[in-house]
Structure formats: structure tokens, C-alpha cells
Design a protein around this motif. Structure first.
Motif, PDB file in Angstrom:
ATOM      1  N   MET A 117      20.258  -3.175  42.033  1.00 23.82           N
ATOM      2  CA  MET A 117      19.698  -1.839  42.084  1.00 23.82           C
ATOM      3  C   MET A 117      18.172  -1.912  42.074  1.00 23.82           C
ATOM      4  N   ARG A 118      17.572  -0.848  42.535  1.00 24.56           N
ATOM      5  CA  ARG A 118      16.122  -0.753  42.503  1.00 24.56           C
ATOM      6  C   ARG A 118      15.649  -0.579  41.066  1.00 24.56           C
ATOM      7  N   ASP A 119      14.444  -1.084  40.787  1.00 28.11           N
ATOM      8  CA  ASP A 119      13.922  -1.006  39.428  1.00 28.11           C
ATOM      9  C   ASP A 119      13.434   0.383  39.044  1.00 28.11           C
ATOM     10  N   SER A 120      12.956   1.151  40.023  1.00 26.31           N
ATOM     11  CA  SER A 120      12.381   2.439  39.660  1.00 26.31           C
ATOM     12  C   SER A 120      12.440   3.407  40.824  1.00 26.31           C
ATOM     13  N   GLN A 121      12.161   4.653  40.511  1.00 31.54           N
ATOM     14  CA  GLN A 121      12.114   5.679  41.553  1.00 31.54           C
ATOM     15  C   GLN A 121      11.004   5.381  42.554  1.00 31.54           C
ATOM     16  N   SER A 122       9.876   4.802  42.098  1.00 36.77           N
ATOM     17  CA  SER A 122       8.785   4.496  43.034  1.00 36.77           C
ATOM     18  C   SER A 122       9.211   3.416  44.028  1.00 36.77           C
ATOM     19  N   ASP A 123      10.022   2.447  43.602  1.00 36.63           N
ATOM     20  CA  ASP A 123      10.551   1.450  44.534  1.00 36.63           C
ATOM     21  C   ASP A 123      11.421   2.115  45.590  1.00 36.63           C
ATOM     22  N   LEU A 144      45.369  -6.525  50.956  1.00 36.74           N
ATOM     23  CA  LEU A 144      44.709  -7.541  51.783  1.00 36.74           C
ATOM     24  C   LEU A 144      43.267  -7.799  51.349  1.00 36.74           C
ATOM     25  N   LEU A 145      42.771  -7.012  50.389  1.00 42.07           N
ATOM     26  CA  LEU A 145      41.374  -7.124  49.958  1.00 42.07           C
ATOM     27  C   LEU A 145      41.249  -7.917  48.675  1.00 42.07           C
ATOM     28  N   GLN A 146      40.165  -8.702  48.620  1.00 40.09           N
ATOM     29  CA  GLN A 146      39.802  -9.418  47.400  1.00 40.09           C
ATOM     30  C   GLN A 146      38.343  -9.095  47.111  1.00 40.09           C
ATOM     31  N   ALA A 147      38.044  -8.670  45.892  1.00 39.35           N
ATOM     32  CA  ALA A 147      36.668  -8.339  45.523  1.00 39.35           C
ATOM     33  C   ALA A 147      35.757  -9.545  45.722  1.00 39.35           C
ATOM     34  N   SER A 148      34.580  -9.296  46.245  1.00 42.26           N
ATOM     35  CA  SER A 148      33.562 -10.316  46.467  1.00 42.26           C
ATOM     36  C   SER A 148      32.433 -10.108  45.465  1.00 42.26           C
ATOM     37  N   ALA A 149      31.650 -11.143  45.228  1.00 42.88           N
ATOM     38  CA  ALA A 149      30.489 -11.025  44.340  1.00 42.88           C
ATOM     39  C   ALA A 149      29.288 -10.404  45.063  1.00 42.88           C
ATOM     40  N   ARG A 150      29.335 -10.296  46.371  1.00 42.25           N
ATOM     41  CA  ARG A 150      28.194  -9.786  47.136  1.00 42.25           C
ATOM     42  C   ARG A 150      27.921  -8.318  46.813  1.00 42.25           C
ATOM     43  N   ARG A 151      26.623  -7.995  46.700  1.00 40.80           N
ATOM     44  CA  ARG A 151      26.160  -6.630  46.513  1.00 40.80           C
ATOM     45  C   ARG A 151      24.903  -6.460  47.369  1.00 40.80           C
ATOM     46  N   THR A 152      24.746  -5.286  47.943  1.00 39.89           N
ATOM     47  CA  THR A 152      23.520  -4.942  48.658  1.00 39.89           C
ATOM     48  C   THR A 152      23.102  -3.551  48.233  1.00 39.89           C
ATOM     49  N   PHE A 153      21.890  -3.168  48.600  1.00 50.88           N
ATOM     50  CA  PHE A 153      21.370  -1.866  48.214  1.00 50.88           C
ATOM     51  C   PHE A 153      20.837  -1.142  49.440  1.00 50.88           C
ATOM     52  N   CYS A 154      21.207   0.111  49.589  1.00 52.17           N
ATOM     53  CA  CYS A 154      20.686   0.997  50.620  1.00 52.17           C
ATOM     54  C   CYS A 154      19.905   2.101  49.923  1.00 52.17           C
ATOM     55  N   GLU A 155      18.719   2.366  50.415  1.00 54.93           N
ATOM     56  CA  GLU A 155      17.888   3.381  49.774  1.00 54.93           C
ATOM     57  C   GLU A 155      18.456   4.788  49.903  1.00 54.93           C
ATOM     58  N   TRP A 156      19.456   4.974  50.773  1.00 55.74           N
ATOM     59  CA  TRP A 156      20.067   6.291  50.947  1.00 55.74           C
ATOM     60  C   TRP A 156      21.436   6.388  50.284  1.00 55.74           C
ATOM     61  N   GLU A 174      29.438  -2.584  47.253  1.00 52.90           N
ATOM     62  CA  GLU A 174      30.242  -3.726  46.831  1.00 52.90           C
ATOM     63  C   GLU A 174      31.069  -4.175  48.034  1.00 52.90           C
ATOM     64  N   TYR A 175      31.362  -5.467  48.086  1.00 51.24           N
ATOM     65  CA  TYR A 175      32.007  -6.059  49.260  1.00 51.24           C
ATOM     66  C   TYR A 175      33.375  -6.625  48.915  1.00 51.24           C
ATOM     67  N   PHE A 176      34.170  -6.806  49.975  1.00 52.28           N
ATOM     68  CA  PHE A 176      35.518  -7.334  49.839  1.00 52.28           C
ATOM     69  C   PHE A 176      35.780  -8.361  50.930  1.00 52.28           C
ATOM     70  N   ASP A 177      36.472  -9.431  50.545  1.00 54.12           N
ATOM     71  CA  ASP A 177      37.003 -10.387  51.506  1.00 54.12           C
ATOM     72  C   ASP A 177      38.348  -9.837  51.976  1.00 54.12           C
ATOM     73  N   VAL A 178      38.741 -10.203  53.190  1.00 50.79           N
ATOM     74  CA  VAL A 178      40.004  -9.734  53.754  1.00 50.79           C
ATOM     75  C   VAL A 178      40.896 -10.937  54.014  1.00 50.79           C
ATOM     76  N   ASP A 179      42.117 -10.870  53.521  1.00 46.74           N
ATOM     77  CA  ASP A 179      43.101 -11.926  53.741  1.00 46.74           C
ATOM     78  C   ASP A 179      43.941 -11.535  54.957  1.00 46.74           C
ATOM     79  N   GLY A 180      43.499 -11.986  56.130  1.00 46.40           N
ATOM     80  CA  GLY A 180      44.157 -11.628  57.383  1.00 46.40           C
ATOM     81  C   GLY A 180      45.145 -12.675  57.833  1.00 46.40           C
ATOM     82  N   SER A 181      45.707 -12.482  59.012  1.00 50.97           N
ATOM     83  CA  SER A 181      46.736 -13.384  59.532  1.00 50.97           C
ATOM     84  C   SER A 181      46.194 -14.774  59.841  1.00 50.97           C
TER      85      SER A 181
END
Length: 184
Positions: free
Chosen positions: A1-7, A90-102, A107-114
């Protein structure tokens, strides 16, 4: 997460284009087409009733005739699908996280496909706020990693591994994701 509102304010102010005027390098849309340069920033969230299907190999991961397109300046739409349309087994929780200012933190998920595990192929914003609250908890995916269809039209992936836009015949660009477009 962002540190502050100014960020957060600095991140939001950094965007050069905001959809008010199409830049001179933008393609002109034809009949039935949309320019990614007419989309606003912050994004608009538009309901869509076309059939969406998402596959991991031959495994159907998600299917719905109820989605929300996130329309943001310079990017093809990302389609968000309601939780009940996604095969959660089919989903497995991932450790990846990203932030969008909007939209906030994703949070991300791996997919167990065929054909095996596909890492970080799906994401969601569990706590999206403000205008993005309509997609809170809904799932989006990378068409570069999964096979995606809009009314049976195969989706092309937006370039540049970070973005998850869906390119179909109705969308014209150019769009961010290729070299030299980070400032868009």
C-alpha cells in the motif's frame, strides 16, 4: 500500500493523458470501434452483457454474461467477472500484490489448468473503494496467460507483462505496454 495520501496524489497526478482529448498519435476509431484515448482517468466501470469465457488450457476457468469493463485512458479494457462465475477450486492464492492508485491493492491467484499451474494469472481488488467499489471482489485475468473470449472472439493480450487489457476488434490504440509508453 501507499504510505500516505500525498504519495497517492502524486501517483494520480503523474498521468499525462486523462481522456479529455485524444492525442495526435491516436488512431481514429471506425464505426463500432472505441479509442482507448477516449476512456477517462480515473477509470470508468461499465457493465457488459456479452458472453465472456476464460480457459487455462482446456479447463474452463470462468464464464459469464455479466462483467464490468474497466475503461482507463491508454489501455484496452480489463474485464472483471463476478466471483460466482469463476471456478474457485482451480485457484490458488499467490503472494503477489500490486497497487493501483485508482483501485487499491490487488491480490493474485495461480490457476491450476489442464496443462499445469499458471502463476499469477488472475487478480482482484478485494477492498476497492470510491468508483472502483463496483469491482471489489470481482476477478480479472491476463489474456497473455489464459485464453479469453468475448462473444467467441479470441482476445489478444495487451503488451508488457504488467497490464491486463483485452484487445478485441472493437478497440483501437495505440495502447500503453510497449517500449516508450510508460509516461502515457
Amino acid at each position: 500500500m501507499r504510505d500516505s495520501q500525498s504519495d497517492l496524489d502524486r501517483a494520480r497526478a503523474a498521468w499525462r493523458y486523462r481522456g479529455q482529448q485524444r492525442p495526435p498519435f491516436a488512431e481514429t476509431p471506425g464505426p463500432g470501434q472505441e479509442s482507448v484515448w477516449d476512456y477517462p482517468r480515473p477509470p470508468a466501470y461499465v457493465p457488459d452483457s456479452r458472453r465472456i469465457a476464460v480457459y487455462a488450457g482446456d479447463a474452463l476457468v470462468a464464464e459469464s454474461s455479466r462483467s464490468i469493463r474497466a475503461l482507463e485512458t491508454g489501455s484496452p479494457p480489463a474485464f472483471y467477472l463476478p466471483p460466482e462465475s469463476v471456478r474457485s477450486e482451480l485457484l490458488q492464492a499467490s503472494a503477489r500484490r500490486t497497487f493501483c492508485e485508482w483501485k487499491g491493492e490487488a491480490e493474485y491467484f495461480d490457476v491450476d489448468g489442464s496443462e499445469g499451474l499458471i502463476r499469477n494469472a488472475i487478480w482482484r481488488y478485494p477492498n476497492a473503494g470510491d468508483d472502483a467499489a463496483v469491482i471489489a471482489g470481482w476477478y480479472a485475468c491476463y489474456p497473455a496467460l489464459l485464453r479469453c473470449f468475448v462473444d467467441d472472439e479470441p482476445v489478444q493480450a495487451q503488451p508488457g507483462g504488467y497490464y491486463g487489457g483485452w484487445i478485441t476488434s472493437e478497440i483501437v490504440g495505440p495502447w500503453k505496454g510497449t517500449a516508450g509508453t510508460g509516461h502515457w
